[in-house]
Write a protein that holds these residues in place. Structure first.
Motif, mmCIF file in Angstrom:
data_model
loop_
_atom_site.group_PDB
_atom_site.id
_atom_site.type_symbol
_atom_site.label_atom_id
_atom_site.label_comp_id
_atom_site.label_asym_id
_atom_site.label_seq_id
_atom_site.Cartn_x
_atom_site.Cartn_y
_atom_site.Cartn_z
ATOM 1 N N SER A 153 -7.833 -9.868 -13.799
ATOM 2 C CA SER A 153 -8.285 -9.999 -12.408
ATOM 3 C C SER A 153 -7.390 -9.282 -11.404
ATOM 4 O O SER A 153 -7.785 -9.123 -10.249
ATOM 5 C CB SER A 153 -8.382 -11.480 -12.025
ATOM 6 O OG SER A 153 -9.255 -12.145 -12.907
ATOM 7 N N ILE A 154 -6.185 -8.876 -11.813
ATOM 8 C CA ILE A 154 -5.326 -8.152 -10.862
ATOM 9 C C ILE A 154 -5.760 -6.691 -10.888
ATOM 10 O O ILE A 154 -5.298 -5.892 -11.704
ATOM 11 C CB ILE A 154 -3.832 -8.261 -11.239
ATOM 12 C CG1 ILE A 154 -3.419 -9.716 -11.428
ATOM 13 C CG2 ILE A 154 -2.964 -7.563 -10.184
ATOM 14 C CD1 ILE A 154 -3.147 -10.500 -10.189
ATOM 15 N N GLN A 155 -6.713 -6.367 -10.018
ATOM 16 C CA GLN A 155 -7.292 -5.029 -10.016
ATOM 17 C C GLN A 155 -7.658 -4.642 -8.588
ATOM 18 O O GLN A 155 -7.704 -5.469 -7.698
ATOM 19 C CB GLN A 155 -8.535 -4.999 -10.898
ATOM 20 C CG GLN A 155 -9.504 -6.149 -10.631
ATOM 21 C CD GLN A 155 -10.800 -6.014 -11.417
ATOM 22 O OE1 GLN A 155 -11.773 -5.498 -10.900
ATOM 23 N NE2 GLN A 155 -10.807 -6.469 -12.664
ATOM 24 N N ARG A 156 -7.889 -3.366 -8.419
ATOM 25 C CA ARG A 156 -8.241 -2.850 -7.110
ATOM 26 C C ARG A 156 -9.257 -1.731 -7.316
ATOM 27 O O ARG A 156 -9.046 -0.866 -8.146
ATOM 28 C CB ARG A 156 -6.980 -2.275 -6.440
ATOM 29 C CG ARG A 156 -7.117 -2.103 -4.982
ATOM 30 C CD ARG A 156 -5.961 -1.274 -4.453
ATOM 31 N NE ARG A 156 -6.480 -0.416 -3.411
ATOM 32 C CZ ARG A 156 -7.051 0.751 -3.614
ATOM 33 N NH1 ARG A 156 -7.146 1.233 -4.817
ATOM 34 N NH2 ARG A 156 -7.517 1.454 -2.601
ATOM 35 N N TYR B 57 -3.688 -8.967 -0.931
ATOM 36 C CA TYR B 57 -2.234 -8.905 -0.973
ATOM 37 C C TYR B 57 -1.728 -7.642 -0.279
ATOM 38 O O TYR B 57 -0.775 -7.677 0.499
ATOM 39 C CB TYR B 57 -1.796 -8.936 -2.436
ATOM 40 C CG TYR B 57 -0.316 -8.985 -2.670
ATOM 41 C CD1 TYR B 57 0.378 -10.176 -2.554
ATOM 42 C CD2 TYR B 57 0.385 -7.831 -3.022
ATOM 43 C CE1 TYR B 57 1.741 -10.226 -2.780
ATOM 44 C CE2 TYR B 57 1.747 -7.879 -3.252
ATOM 45 C CZ TYR B 57 2.416 -9.073 -3.126
ATOM 46 O OH TYR B 57 3.763 -9.117 -3.352
ATOM 47 N N MET B 58 -2.403 -6.491 -0.558
ATOM 48 C CA MET B 58 -1.978 -5.235 0.059
ATOM 49 C C MET B 58 -2.195 -5.271 1.570
ATOM 50 O O MET B 58 -1.390 -4.769 2.340
ATOM 51 C CB MET B 58 -2.757 -4.055 -0.533
ATOM 52 C CG MET B 58 -2.482 -3.765 -1.990
ATOM 53 S SD MET B 58 -0.741 -3.510 -2.374
ATOM 54 C CE MET B 58 -0.411 -1.981 -1.469
ATOM 55 N N GLU B 59 -3.306 -5.879 2.003
ATOM 56 C CA GLU B 59 -3.602 -5.931 3.437
ATOM 57 C C GLU B 59 -2.599 -6.787 4.190
ATOM 58 O O GLU B 59 -2.232 -6.491 5.326
ATOM 59 C CB GLU B 59 -5.013 -6.481 3.666
ATOM 60 C CG GLU B 59 -6.069 -5.393 3.593
ATOM 61 C CD GLU B 59 -7.461 -5.981 3.483
ATOM 62 O OE1 GLU B 59 -7.657 -7.143 3.879
ATOM 63 O OE2 GLU B 59 -8.347 -5.267 2.974
ATOM 64 N N HIS C 181 6.368 -6.198 0.786
ATOM 65 C CA HIS C 181 7.788 -5.864 0.951
ATOM 66 C C HIS C 181 8.668 -7.083 0.713
ATOM 67 O O HIS C 181 9.859 -6.971 0.565
ATOM 68 C CB HIS C 181 8.049 -5.307 2.345
ATOM 69 C CG HIS C 181 7.439 -3.958 2.534
ATOM 70 N ND1 HIS C 181 7.860 -2.873 1.817
ATOM 71 C CD2 HIS C 181 6.421 -3.535 3.302
ATOM 72 C CE1 HIS C 181 7.124 -1.826 2.154
ATOM 73 N NE2 HIS C 181 6.248 -2.202 3.042
ATOM 74 N N ALA C 182 8.023 -8.264 0.725
ATOM 75 C CA ALA C 182 8.798 -9.485 0.547
ATOM 76 C C ALA C 182 9.424 -9.504 -0.836
ATOM 77 O O ALA C 182 8.825 -9.082 -1.805
ATOM 78 C CB ALA C 182 7.895 -10.693 0.718
#
Lengths: 504, 174
Positions: free
Chosen positions: A231-234, A443-445, A450-451
């Motif tokens: 599921s970790i996809q873009r 997550y990207m948005e 950077h955290a």
């Protein structure tokens, strides 16, 4: 028959992966290569190598007639297509067999049904495998797509019947977006697959992408090897996969495994295949079947102690798979795809020359790679450079080992997906196993990437500033020295600088 | 020599580096002195740094002398690094007016479509073309607000990396 020599109709990482299983089985390998790939690892690791000429896939790895001719000439018994290129081309599978060679993969008939989203949906409905609600036939144009979507309720997916790998698929949230999305997706499918037919499907909200690995022999035995969580996809390009899935228990695994076996049986499947499901709130729906070995097969190999490539070869020889049934996953495996792309710039492909390569090592580390120092990353082929796989006794150990691997890794010369993967692995959602296919885009948005997560007592940004300053001090000194005393070194520096510039 | 660094996240640092005998350095960051041992491991950008007895394996890539990416433990930090002289030259040049933009191809590829034309008023981030490379169709977007004054490519053109695609003038005053 016993296979003694295999031509691998592919390049890069997967070609090397197949060669390794061949070595383990005592089988010789034949490599083919484009002009751009003369120095590639898959050429150097092979027993025999033949040039195809050209650079683009059409000029090289898609030249089916030439590839079959080389197979005959080299004395190969069989062809393994890998993934991508000719792997799901039924005509190629038939042509290989007509030339008197074995095709290491499914039959053209099974590919034809599963390669067509509409035909496969129909076959699955008939076999009793659950599917996502959607159109029965292709829609003729954007207007028909819109009226079906209006009826189904938004959001919907517009999908190319021949699509795959993220191409020819668009999510549409409102009626106004249908026309533009329909046209770009249909155009993309037309140019990639020569088939622009589209259909509409209800968009399952917050789904997980969970897939089941199967192996089937030609004697009617089908065995499943549990699930992979992808599921970790873009944009439907997977970044991190794990096995087992954090949300699948033994009962769900058996239910999904049974459905996958039924799906494979329904098309008389043979060889390795993957049945992809959308999973949402305990329910699962057939998405598609990939009729080939998949990129992420390695994590299944780790938790099931099986060599799927070797089994594909044995199946092509006529061996049975029934002795592999009834296995259970042991431990946990996580894969990170190392792609030449720039997450900070919308994941655009990043071109350049691989430099300063430093691989991780130690317990639980597996690296399936196709790259080497000074390799040029060209625009002709897929951006995947390598796959990092961490194995652990449990999920947390595997996760910690992957963090270690990504911290030890360094790939210079191109931007890669390693940094974003490192951050995702430290997010609360990943640690909890609470994510869906929309996670990475959200997550990207949020620019949380950077955290620093788990532990980072040092202010690494400040350290980086100090290092940059010391580097400038040293580089300035070296430049003045090398211009007079070491001309060879400055040639190297100049060439490197040129490569960097070209890469941007 | 004093260096002025700015990270992509906007933080600034002032680092003073002085060479001592035998490759040793004295380093202060924002006025704080630290012990620094800094070894070039392979002359290809890998360094072994020990700062106040904390050890870091760092790799550096140079876009050019002033634009560096520092990689430490899997994290990448893009930095601009100016020395005293460069910084003085910069402040003389000053900040300019809104800039014209030349939109370039970020990679070699095929122009699949163009979604704008001469005279169009664009907002920063707006998509202007679709470029196909590595089997994927990628949107090309403008960085700044502007007006299209020239389109330099056509649909179906194969373009090289960094080839100009279109020229934007600063946006009209509103």
């Amino acid at each position: 028959m016993t296979i003694k020599k295999i031509l691998i109709a592919n390049r890069g990482e997967i070609a090397v992966r197949i060669q390794r299983s061949c070595r383990d089985l005592g089988i010789e390998t034949v490599a083919i290569y484009s002009e751009a790939d003369r120095n590639a690892l898959h050429v150097r690791y092979a027993n025999q190598a033949y040039p195809l000429g050209g650079n683009t896939p059409a000029e090289s790895y898609l030249r089916s007639d030439l590839i079959i001719q080389i197979a005959k000439q080299s004395g190969a018994d069989a062809i393994h297509p890998g993934f991508g290129f000719l792997s799901e081309n039924g005509q190629f599978a038939d042509d290989v067999k007509a030339a008197g060679l074995l095709f290491i993969g499914p039959t053209a008939a099974a590919m034809a049904i599963m390669g067509d989203k509409l035909a496969s949906r129909a076959a699955m409905i008939e076999a009793g495998v659950p599917v996502v609600p959607g159109s029965i036939d292709a829609v003729v144009d954007a207007d028909e797509a819109r009226s079906q979507a209006d009826e189904m309720g938004y959001p919907v997916m517009l999908k190319a019947s021949a699509g795959g790998g993220g191409k020819g698929i668009r999510v549409v949230h409102t009626a106004g977006e249908v026309e533009a999305a329909f046209n770009t997706a249909s155009g993309e499918a037309q140019s990639a697959f020569g088939d622009g037919r589209m259909y509409v499907e209800k968009f399952v909200v917050k789904p997980r992408h969970i897939e089941i690995q199967v192996l089937a022999d030609r004697h009617g035995n089908v065995v499943h090897f549990g699930e992979r969580e992808c599921s970790i996809q873009r944009r439907h390009q997977k970044l991190i996969e794990e096995a087992p899935s954090p949300v699948i228990d033994e009962a769900s695994r058996e239910a999904m495994g049974k459905a996958a076996v039924e799906a494979a049986t329904a098309v008389n499947y043979e060889s390795a295949g993957t049945v992809e499901f959308l999973w949402s709130e305990g329910k699962f729906y057939f998405l598609e079947m990939n009729t080939r070995i998949q990129v992420e097969h390695g994590i299944t190999e780790e938790v099931y102690s099986v060599d799927l490539i070797a089994e594909m070869i044995k199946i092509a020889q006529g061996d049975k798979v029934d002795h592999l049934s009834g296995r259970h996953p042991r431990g946990h495996a996580i894969e990170v795809r190392l792609n030449a792309e720039d997450p900070e710039n919308n994941f655009m492909p990043s071109l350049g020359v691989i430099d300063n390569l430093r691989w991780p090592g130690g317990p639980g580390v597996r690296i399936d790679s196709g790259i080497y120092p000074l390799m040029e990353v060209t625009p002709y082929y897929d951006s995947m450079l390598a796959k990092l796989i961490a194995y652990g006794c449990d999920r947390e150990q595997a996760r910690r080992r992957m963090l270690r691997m990504l911290q030890e890794l360094h790939v210079g010369g191109v931007k890669t997906s390693a940094g974003i993967a490192l951050n995702v692995l430290q997010s609360a959602e990943f640690i909890e196993g609470d994510y869906d296919t929309g996670f990475l885009e959200r997550y990207m948005e949020e620019e949380r990437h950077h955290a620093i997560g788990d532990e980072a007592p040092d202010d690494l940004e400040e350290i980086a500033a100090i290092v940059a300053a010391m580097h400038r001090q040293r580089a300035g000194k070296r430049r003045t020295v090398s211009s007079t005393t070491n001309s060879a070194n400055s040639w190297v520096t100049a060439a490197r600088r040129e490569q960097h510039t070209r890469g941007h | 020599m004093k260096y002025f660094l700015e990270s992509k996240s906007g933080r600034t640092f002032e680092v003073e580096v002085n060479e001592l005998a035998d490759e040793a350095m004295s380093v202060t960051i924002d006025g704080r002195e630290i012990s620094a041992d800094f070894i070039d491991v392979d002359r290809r950008g890998q360094y072994a740094a020990v700062l106040d007895w904390c050890s870091f394996a760092a790799s550096i890539e140079e876009a050019d002398e002033q634009h560096l990416t520092v990689n430490i433990a899997g994290e990448s930090f893009e930095m601009t690094a100016y020395d005293e002289r460069e910084r003085a030259a910069q402040s003389v040049a000053g900040q300019g007016a809104p800039k014209a933009e030349l939109i370039k191809a970020s990679m070699p590829g095929l122009i699949i479509s163009l979604s704008t034309e001469v005279g169009a008023v664009l907002q920063a981030g707006e998509s202007v073309a679709v470029l196909e490379a590595m089997k994927m169709q990628n949107e090309v977007c403008c960085q700044n607000d502007g007006v299209v004054v020239e389109v330099l490519v056509a649909v179906g053109d194969n373009v090289e990396a960094n080839q100009p695609l279109m020229r934007l003038a600063p946006p009209p005053e509103s």
